[in-house]
Every structure is written in structure tokens, then in C-alpha cells.
Design a protein around this motif. Structure first.
Motif, PDB file in Angstrom:
ATOM      1  N   LEU A  58      -1.157  45.496 102.274  1.00 15.70           N
ATOM      2  CA  LEU A  58      -2.900  45.447 102.123  1.00 15.70           C
ATOM      3  C   LEU A  58      -1.715  46.259 103.849  1.00 15.70           C
ATOM      4  CD1 LEU A  58      -4.712  42.571 101.683  1.00 15.70           C
ATOM      5  CD2 LEU A  58      -5.146  44.951 100.755  1.00 15.70           C
ATOM      6  N   PRO A  59      -1.058  45.926 104.435  1.00  6.12           N
ATOM      7  CA  PRO A  59      -0.383  46.347 105.936  1.00  6.12           C
ATOM      8  C   PRO A  59      -0.281  47.584 105.629  1.00  6.12           C
ATOM      9  CG  PRO A  59       0.032  43.746 105.903  1.00  6.12           C
ATOM     10  CD  PRO A  59      -0.235  44.334 104.315  1.00  6.12           C
ATOM     11  N   ILE A  60       1.026  47.601 104.859  1.00  7.79           N
ATOM     12  CA  ILE A  60       1.376  49.035 104.253  1.00  7.79           C
ATOM     13  C   ILE A  60       0.168  50.158 104.682  1.00  7.79           C
ATOM     14  CG2 ILE A  60       2.556  50.751 103.104  1.00  7.79           C
ATOM     15  CD1 ILE A  60       4.695  48.162 102.497  1.00  7.79           C
ATOM     16  N   ASN A  61      -0.865  49.709 103.289  1.00  9.76           N
ATOM     17  CA  ASN A  61      -1.875  51.059 102.986  1.00  9.76           C
ATOM     18  C   ASN A  61      -2.554  50.832 105.077  1.00  9.76           C
ATOM     19  OD1 ASN A  61      -4.991  51.303 102.527  1.00  9.76           O
ATOM     20  ND2 ASN A  61      -3.299  52.312 100.589  1.00  9.76           N
ATOM     21  N   ARG A  62      -2.869  49.828 105.093  1.00 10.97           N
ATOM     22  CA  ARG A  62      -3.821  50.466 106.455  1.00 10.97           C
ATOM     23  C   ARG A  62      -3.230  50.776 107.760  1.00 10.97           C
ATOM     24  NH1 ARG A  62      -8.381  49.138 108.213  1.00 10.97           N
ATOM     25  NH2 ARG A  62      -8.718  48.614 110.279  1.00 10.97           N
ATOM     26  N   ILE A  63      -2.175  50.564 108.035  1.00 10.22           N
ATOM     27  CA  ILE A  63      -1.269  51.372 108.405  1.00 10.22           C
ATOM     28  C   ILE A  63      -0.896  52.659 108.247  1.00 10.22           C
ATOM     29  CG2 ILE A  63       1.067  51.520 110.116  1.00 10.22           C
ATOM     30  CD1 ILE A  63       1.236  48.391 109.943  1.00 10.22           C
ATOM     31  N   PHE A  64      -0.377  52.591 107.410  1.00  6.47           N
ATOM     32  CA  PHE A  64       0.695  54.328 106.691  1.00  6.47           C
ATOM     33  C   PHE A  64      -0.718  55.336 105.401  1.00  6.47           C
ATOM     34  CE2 PHE A  64       4.089  51.737 107.408  1.00  6.47           C
ATOM     35  CZ  PHE A  64       4.813  52.943 108.501  1.00  6.47           C
ATOM     36  N   GLY A  65      -0.956  54.200 104.769  1.00  5.31           N
ATOM     37  CA  GLY A  65      -1.731  55.136 103.518  1.00  5.31           C
ATOM     38  C   GLY A  65      -1.410  54.999 102.455  1.00  5.31           C
ATOM     39  N   HIS A  66      -1.795  55.316 101.193  1.00  5.41           N
ATOM     40  CA  HIS A  66      -1.275  55.828 100.404  1.00  5.41           C
ATOM     41  C   HIS A  66      -0.458  57.543  99.993  1.00  5.41           C
ATOM     42  CE1 HIS A  66      -0.238  55.415  96.316  1.00  5.41           C
ATOM     43  NE2 HIS A  66      -1.067  56.314  96.136  1.00  5.41           N
ATOM     44  N   ARG A  67       0.373  57.624  99.334  1.00  5.02           N
ATOM     45  CA  ARG A  67       1.603  58.486  99.407  1.00  5.02           C
ATOM     46  C   ARG A  67       2.100  59.336 101.190  1.00  5.02           C
ATOM     47  NH1 ARG A  67      -1.378  61.744  93.955  1.00  5.02           N
ATOM     48  NH2 ARG A  67      -1.122  59.957  92.333  1.00  5.02           N
ATOM     49  N   THR A  68       2.054  57.912 101.154  1.00  9.82           N
ATOM     50  CA  THR A  68       3.184  58.635 102.220  1.00  9.82           C
ATOM     51  C   THR A  68       4.216  58.029 102.417  1.00  9.82           C
ATOM     52  OG1 THR A  68       2.404  56.792 103.628  1.00  9.82           O
ATOM     53  CG2 THR A  68       0.420  59.012 103.658  1.00  9.82           C
ATOM     54  N   LEU A  69       4.104  56.861 103.073  1.00 13.10           N
ATOM     55  CA  LEU A  69       6.161  56.349 103.452  1.00 13.10           C
ATOM     56  C   LEU A  69       6.662  56.281 102.629  1.00 13.10           C
ATOM     57  CD1 LEU A  69       8.108  55.026 106.024  1.00 13.10           C
ATOM     58  CD2 LEU A  69       6.883  53.536 105.948  1.00 13.10           C
ATOM     59  N   THR A  70       5.988  55.802 101.506  1.00 14.51           N
ATOM     60  CA  THR A  70       6.817  54.803  99.860  1.00 14.51           C
ATOM     61  C   THR A  70       6.790  55.695  99.850  1.00 14.51           C
ATOM     62  OG1 THR A  70       4.750  53.982  99.801  1.00 14.51           O
ATOM     63  CG2 THR A  70       6.258  52.388 100.922  1.00 14.51           C
ATOM     64  N   HIS A  71       6.067  56.835  99.569  1.00 14.64           N
ATOM     65  CA  HIS A  71       6.198  58.065  98.957  1.00 14.64           C
ATOM     66  C   HIS A  71       6.846  59.614  99.305  1.00 14.64           C
ATOM     67  CE1 HIS A  71       3.206  55.667  96.651  1.00 14.64           C
ATOM     68  NE2 HIS A  71       3.356  56.742  95.407  1.00 14.64           N
ATOM     69  N   SER A  72       7.809  58.776 100.376  1.00 13.03           N
ATOM     70  CA  SER A  72       8.479  60.748 100.946  1.00 13.03           C
ATOM     71  C   SER A  72       9.984  60.123 100.807  1.00 13.03           C
ATOM     72  CB  SER A  72       8.641  60.133 102.727  1.00 13.03           C
ATOM     73  OG  SER A  72       9.280  58.656 102.775  1.00 13.03           O
TER      74      SER A  72
END
Length: 191
Positions: free
Chosen positions: A92-106
Motif C-alpha cells: 500500500l505505501p509503495i503503491n501510494r507513493i510510486f504507483g504501479h509499474r514504476t519503481l519496482t519495475h525499473s
């Protein structure tokens, strides 16, 4: 003793708590999983492609397992994902801050994970291969901010029928490929 009844709506309590503490960046912005952001590769497909990538990187069944698990990690940024649901307190915090398919997909995420694990663990190569397999799979069926923090999205947007075909062909193709490879290895070990 009274029967305990759990209402399915109570599974949203983490969202309600997070929503009460963190104001949205804009009035229209809501949790990313409340909107349909397109079609997603299913977790089993990511798992199989990660297993194949981990095995290809290490030529070992342990590397295949690491690659399979690693291929699920990038979707920690999506609370509806297979890995996001049990780890909602991270998701939830990662999604809230960065969104989906952004930081963890980089690539920066892959690079940081690889550099951190390199000195301590020789299975880092399988993990990196699994992460990259996930990112490539998502790029085939949609856009990914693979160069995050740059706002450039790279990928192939496909219609629903195309997505379903790609997902199923990939899942069953890699499933049969892995069965063949492991069967061949088993026969070689026995003979």
C-alpha cells in the motif's frame, strides 16, 4: 460460543487506515488499485518465466526457484497482486507513493537489488534474471516505466484478446519447456 463471522469488506481495513493518514497528492488521486490500469500478466506466468530465467542464468534448480520467486517481487507495488495482498503493509505505501509499474519495475530497482546482494549471496544472478523476466513480461502486455524516475513508459499496449493470447501462450509454452528441461535433467541423473 458465538460463531465468528468475517465480512469480506473487512479486508479493506489497511486501505482505510492508510487513507486516513496519508492525504492524496491531488483531489482526484485515489489508490491505484481502485482504477483499472489495464491488463496484467497473471502471477503464474511471471512465476514460470522467472523459473526459466533463473535456470538459464545458473543452470541449477535452486537458481530456478530463486528466479521464480524473484519474478513475483516487482508486483509488490500493486495491492491486488499475488504478492501485494499478503504484504499489504509494504504494498500500500509503495503503491501510494510510486504507483504501479514504476519503481519496482525499473532498471534502477534491479540494479540496486543486484548490487546489494552481489557481495553476500551467489544467487543474486538468478534473482536479477527473475526480476528482468517480470519486467519484460509486463512490457509485452503494457507500458512500464523501466527508466524510472524518468516519466517515459515503454511497452506494447495490446487489446484484451491479444493480452489473453500472449499470457496463455507464454504460460503454457514456458510450462512445457520447463517440464521438458527438468525431465531431461532427471533422465540424465538417473542414467
Amino acid at each position: 460460543m458465538a460463531d465468528v463471522f468475517v465480512d469480506r469488506a473487512n479486508f479493506l481495513w489497511p486501505l482505510k487506515i492508510m487513507n486516513s493518514f496519508a492525504p492524496a497528492k491531488s483531489a482526484e488521486k485515489k489508490w491505484h488499485y481502485e482504477r483499472e490500469e489495464g491488463l496484467f500478466i497473471e502471477w503464474t506466468t511471471h512465476l514460470l518465466t522467472g523459473v526459466a530465467a533463473g535456470y538459464a542464468a545458473t543452470n541449477d534448480w535452486k537458481g530456478a526457484l530463486v528466479g521464480g520467486v524473484a519474478a513475483l517481487i516487482p508486483d509488490i507495488d500493486e495491492p491486488r497482486s499475488h504478492i501485494g495482498r499478503p504484504f499489504f503493509f509494504i504494498s500500500l505505501p509503495i503503491n501510494r507513493i510510486f504507483g504501479h509499474r514504476t519503481l519496482t519495475h525499473s532498471l534502477i530497482f534491479v540494479g540496486i537489488i543486484g548490487l546489494v546482494l552481489y557481495p553476500f549471496w551467489n544467487g543474486y544472478l538468478a534473482l536479477v534474471a527473475g526480476l528482468i523476466a517480470h519486467i519484460l513480461g509486463d512490457m509485452i502486455t503494457g507500458k512500464v516505466k523501466v527508466l524510472y524516475p524518468l516519466k517515459i513508459s515503454i511497452g506494447l499496449p495490446v487489446p484484451r484478446l491479444g493480452y489473453l493470447m500472449i499470457d496463455r501462450i507464454t504460460r503454457y509454452g514456458f510450462g512445457f519447456l520447463l517440464l521438458f528441461v527438468f525431465w531431461k535433467r532427471l533422465v540424465e541423473m538417473i542414467t
